[in-house]
Each structure stands twice: as structure tokens, then as C-alpha cells.
Design a protein around this motif. Structure first.
Motif, mmCIF file in Angstrom:
data_model
loop_
_atom_site.group_PDB
_atom_site.id
_atom_site.type_symbol
_atom_site.label_atom_id
_atom_site.label_comp_id
_atom_site.label_asym_id
_atom_site.label_seq_id
_atom_site.Cartn_x
_atom_site.Cartn_y
_atom_site.Cartn_z
ATOM 1 N N SER A 1 0.886 -1.242 -0.077
ATOM 2 C CA SER A 1 -0.138 0.143 0.006
ATOM 3 C C SER A 1 0.900 1.265 -0.072
ATOM 4 O O SER A 1 1.907 0.989 0.348
ATOM 5 N N THR A 2 0.163 2.488 -0.245
ATOM 6 C CA THR A 2 0.863 3.699 -0.349
ATOM 7 C C THR A 2 1.167 4.013 1.275
ATOM 8 O O THR A 2 2.326 4.501 1.503
ATOM 9 N N SER A 3 0.358 3.625 1.871
ATOM 10 C CA SER A 3 0.597 3.918 3.396
ATOM 11 C C SER A 3 2.100 3.183 4.021
ATOM 12 O O SER A 3 2.474 3.369 5.064
ATOM 13 N N CYS A 4 2.258 1.985 3.212
ATOM 14 C CA CYS A 4 3.454 1.100 3.596
ATOM 15 C C CYS A 4 4.606 2.102 3.770
ATOM 16 O O CYS A 4 5.492 1.680 4.619
ATOM 17 N N ALA A 5 4.774 3.276 2.928
ATOM 18 C CA ALA A 5 6.186 3.831 2.997
ATOM 19 C C ALA A 5 6.047 4.401 4.510
ATOM 20 O O ALA A 5 7.101 4.521 5.077
ATOM 21 N N ILE A 6 5.189 5.076 4.885
ATOM 22 C CA ILE A 6 4.978 5.819 6.178
ATOM 23 C C ILE A 6 5.030 4.723 7.211
ATOM 24 O O ILE A 6 6.062 5.058 8.109
ATOM 25 N N CYS A 7 4.421 3.455 7.259
ATOM 26 C CA CYS A 7 4.733 2.490 8.250
ATOM 27 C C CYS A 7 6.075 2.009 8.253
ATOM 28 O O CYS A 7 6.763 2.028 9.226
ATOM 29 N N GLN A 8 6.654 1.584 7.241
ATOM 30 C CA GLN A 8 8.112 1.247 6.963
ATOM 31 C C GLN A 8 9.084 2.358 7.457
ATOM 32 O O GLN A 8 10.043 1.902 8.220
ATOM 33 N N ALA A 9 8.852 3.519 7.482
ATOM 34 C CA ALA A 9 9.893 4.811 7.956
ATOM 35 C C ALA A 9 9.640 4.604 9.409
ATOM 36 O O ALA A 9 10.721 5.022 9.874
ATOM 37 N N LEU A 10 8.209 4.344 9.865
ATOM 38 C CA LEU A 10 8.553 4.516 11.410
ATOM 39 C C LEU A 10 8.692 3.373 12.071
ATOM 40 O O LEU A 10 9.131 3.333 13.293
ATOM 41 N N HIS A 11 8.768 2.262 11.484
ATOM 42 C CA HIS A 11 9.146 0.801 12.323
ATOM 43 C C HIS A 11 10.539 1.052 12.915
ATOM 44 O O HIS A 11 10.399 0.303 14.111
ATOM 45 N N PRO A 12 11.388 1.392 12.325
ATOM 46 C CA PRO A 12 12.619 1.291 12.945
ATOM 47 C C PRO A 12 12.788 2.397 13.997
ATOM 48 O O PRO A 12 13.619 2.007 15.166
ATOM 49 N N LEU A 13 11.892 3.238 14.477
ATOM 50 C CA LEU A 13 11.950 4.221 15.497
ATOM 51 C C LEU A 13 10.980 3.527 16.516
ATOM 52 O O LEU A 13 11.104 3.832 17.896
ATOM 53 N N VAL A 14 10.007 2.626 16.285
ATOM 54 C CA VAL A 14 9.496 1.817 17.299
ATOM 55 C C VAL A 14 10.487 0.753 17.751
ATOM 56 O O VAL A 14 10.658 0.565 18.972
ATOM 57 N N TYR A 15 11.244 0.142 16.734
ATOM 58 C CA TYR A 15 12.203 -0.923 17.113
ATOM 59 C C TYR A 15 13.268 -0.306 18.291
ATOM 60 O O TYR A 15 13.719 -1.065 19.130
ATOM 61 N N ALA A 16 13.729 1.115 17.994
ATOM 62 C CA ALA A 16 14.667 1.537 18.792
ATOM 63 C C ALA A 16 14.036 1.889 19.864
ATOM 64 O O ALA A 16 14.963 2.739 20.832
ATOM 65 N N GLN A 17 12.951 1.929 20.180
ATOM 66 C CA GLN A 17 12.130 2.815 21.220
ATOM 67 C C GLN A 17 12.465 3.975 21.455
ATOM 68 O O GLN A 17 12.576 4.771 22.229
#
Length: 402
Positions: free
Chosen positions: A31-47
């Protein structure tokens, strides 16, 4: 689209986070929204954050509305699109809109002196110099105007309310007794106290309590049903938990709301036009879409197009302002003057505001795009220049081709 993936961790152990993000990344990949989600995943991972709600709208339509990560780590509660967030200083632009509404009605003029509405501001002093054991005061060259206050160029120093249940009038009376920090109109200094002054002017000019004016003139007409100074017990159950990073462990720990003493729904708490509102991404979209529509929301006109222009054009001249390079100030809105850094993907004239816990809301008139980022993260050196904002806006603008 909404993604209700149930997390399986309580304290974000590394191996579980890796699996969690792997699954999420694959489910959002198309999805188009995938780009946003993928951009924020590492920031969730890094707490860096526990989770986020993001919303992107273009040409009056929602393009992406995502709920990512957790709203509460201890209870494994997934973030939901309708979670409430403390938006802090994102409250300020509503004070600007309130002023312009009253200006349109002829009840005030932005070039009026503040003392016209608040006599306690007569005879103000200004700090001439500070020494270790000596403070020298003098009279400022001129009196402060509403426009000075609205652009944070009045020199009003910040202060706290005299007691937890102060009225706005009591708080502003206390503010009036503080000397100005510099000559009005000479430089910029962010002043939450100034926002409270503007709120009190709205009360005097309208004859209504500030929260009543906002409810009747802005929140209700815009159907901002979850925007409030005082979340109910039911709304409080939908609040995203605020976090900060523990300096020793690097883990996210609960931060609370430092300005709240007692229950969130205690209506005796001081109403703060500077930063007291709680809201949702969807509610904020209504507000910014009205502004992009030239003052109209779903056929209802709240503001004239001329007022919207005044609110969102540079009013601070060539004075250097914060919080990021290339910014200027309209009437209680930040305005992008020279896009760079975290605003590089935005056009000149983009307007909006950030909040203490790094929430962000911006509207770009050139391409009719709204960017809303809802997180609750205390402790970023600069919430307006956070890595979360940069990742979100960059991904969104690239996906939209802006």
C-alpha cells in the motif's frame, strides 16, 4: 487502512520486536501507506517511540491513516486510529483563529494594545540588564500589541499558574506583573504565557469563558468531538500513554502529563490556551482542512479567506524565529519561509504547529496536503526537529510525489 496487529511483548525484547516488525512490514508492503509505516518501524524498534497515529490528506481526501505500534507498553495495547493525544502547543493556533473571528466581528484589532482589553498590562516594565545580584528595569519604548503577542515578539516571559485551579484571569494577572524580556517587536522568544494572554483577551472581547468560545465557535462547527481540555473518563481510556527514555537503560518509561494535578476530567483545572488540549488525528484534520478551504468546513464558513491569509502568512518579518531554521510566524501559526532540513519536503507558506510531546500538524497550501503525526514522546531535544517527524514527512511526501 487500519492494521490491528496484536503485539506479543510487554517490554519490547529484541527478538520479539524483530518478529513483530517483520510481520507488519510484509502486511503493509503493498500500500501507499506502507512507505510511512516502514519509515516509522525502525523508530518503534529503537524505542524512540512506543507507537504513532499518522494521517495524510490531499485535495480534501484522506490518503493514509495509520495506527502503528503500541499505545501502552505495559498492557500490550495496540495503537488505534482514534486514540487521544495531549497535543500541547498545537493548541495555540486555535487561539489565533479565535482572535481573527473576533476581529472579523469588529470586537478587536490585532494592532490594538493589550492593555485596551486587560488594564493590568498598563505601565509594564522591561528588563534592561541582569547581574548576579541585581536586576535593572526600564520602561519599554512602546506598549505591546496583540500582534506582538501572537507572533511571540512581545517579550512576555513564561510563568506558571499561582495555584492548580487558577482561573485564566488569575493566571494572566500574574503574568502581567512580570517585566518584559526585551523591547516589543525587536526579537522573537517563544512565550506560552503570551498564548494565555491572548486567550484572556478572547474572554474579555467575547464575554465568554475561553473554553466555551472554542467549543461553540470552533470545535462544534468542525465536529471535533474528541478535542477537549478535560477528557471524560471514557475518553481517558483512549489516551495514548506518554513515554520518555530512561537515561540508564534506554527503555521507554511512562512520563505522565506534567501540567495535570489530579484527575484529567477535573474541570477546575486551569484552562490553558497555550497547550491544554487533547485531540485525535481525525479532529485535527478537520481543523486544517477548514484552513486549506479558506475558512470553510463542509459548507459552513468559520472564517473569511482574508482572515485565513492573515493567520498563515509571515507576520514576523525578517526576525529570526524558531524552532527550526527557515521558519517564521503568522498569527499563532508557524509558517515555513525557507524550506530546509525537516521542512525541506514542504513548500514555502506551509503552516502548522508542533507540541511538547513531539506531535506535529502541518498544512501545505501549494499542494493541498495535510501531515499529522501523533506521538507521545517526552524528552526529544527539539520535538519540531525529531527523527520521527523527519521520517514521517519524508516518506509521506515521497509517496505522494510532492
Amino acid at each position: 487502512m487500519r492494521h490491528d496487529h496484536k503485539p506479543v511483548m510487554t517490554k519490547y525484547p529484541t527478538f520479539l520486536l524483530s518478529a513483530y516488525l517483520f510481520i507488519l512490514g510484509h502486511s503493509w508492503a503493498a500500500s501507499t501507506s506502507c512507505a510511512i509505516c516502514q519509515a516509522l518501524h525502525p523508530l518503534v524498534y529503537a524505542q524512540e517511540i512506543s507507537g504513532a497515529v499518522t494521517l495524510v490528506a490531499k485535495d480534501g481526501k484522506i490518503i493514509s491513516h495509520e495506527a502503528i505500534g503500541l499505545s501502552n507498553i505495559a498492557t500490550n495495547t495496540p495503537m488505534q486510529k482514534d486514540n487521544l493525544f495531549w497535543i500541547a502547543s498545537m493548541t495555540k493556533p486555535l487561539a489565533g483563529v479565535a482572535l481573527m473571528m473576533l476581529s472579523e466581528e469588529g470586537k478587536l484589532d490585532l494592532h490594538d494594545e493589550v492593555e485596551k482589553y486587560l488594564p493590568e498590562f498598563k505601565g509594564l516594565w522591561m528588563v534592561e540588564s541582569r547581574a548576579k545580584d541585581k536586576l535593572t528595569l526600564k520602561r519599554p519604548a512602546r506598549k505591546i500589541t496583540l500582534l506582538d503577542v501572537a507572533t511571540h515578539t512581545a517579550g512576555i516571559p513564561n510563568t506558571t499558574e499561582p495555584r492548580p485551579h487558577s482561573t485564566l484571569a488569575e493566571l494572566v494577572s500574574m503574568i502581567s506583573q512580570k517585566p518584559l524580556e526585551f523591547e516589543p517587536g525587536r526579537r522573537w522568544q517563544y512565550s506560552s504565557a503570551g498564548s494565555c494572554v491572548l486567550g484572556r483577551v478572547v474572554e474579555v472581547a467575547s464575554g465568554q469563558p475561553y473554553q466555551t468560545f472554542l467549543q461553540e465557535r470552533i470545535l462544534d462547527p468542525l465536529d471535533m468531538k474528541d478535542t477537549t481540555f478535560f477528557p471524560t473518563k471514557d475518553q481517558a481510556r483512549h489516551l495514548a500513554t506518554p513515554y520518555q527514555k530512561d537515561k540508564d537503560t534506554g527503555q521507554l518509561t511512562e512520563a505522565g502529563y506534567y501540567f495535570v494535578q489530579g484527575d484529567l476530567w477535573d474541570t477546575r483545572r486551569t484552562v490553558k490556551p497555550s497547550g491544554g488540549l487533547f485531540s485525535t488525528a481525525e479532529d485535527l484534520r478537520h481543523f486544517y482542512q477548514m484552513m486549506l478551504n479558506g475558512g470553510i468546513w463542509e459548507g459552513k464558513r468559520l472564517l473569511s479567506q482574508e482572515s485565513v491569509h492573515e493567520l498563515t502568512r509571515t507576520q514576523s518579518g525578517d526576525i529570526k524565529t524558531g524552532f527550526t531554521d527557515g521558519m517564521s510566524w503568522g498569527i499563532h501559526f508557524q509558517v515555513v519561509k525557507d524550506p530546509q532540513g525537516v521542512t525541506a519536503m514542504l513548500n514555502p507558506g506551509t503552516f502548522g504547529h508542533g507540541g511538547a510531546y513531539a506531535t506535529q500538524s502541518w498544512a501545505d497550501p501549494k499542494n493541498q496536503t495535510i501531515y499529522i503525526l501523533m506521538i507521545q514522546r517526552k524528552g526529544f531535544p527539539n520535538g519540531d526537529n525529531s527523527p520521527v517527524r523527519h521520517a514521517f514527512q519524508t516518506a509521506a511526501a515521497k509517496a505522494l510525489g510532492n
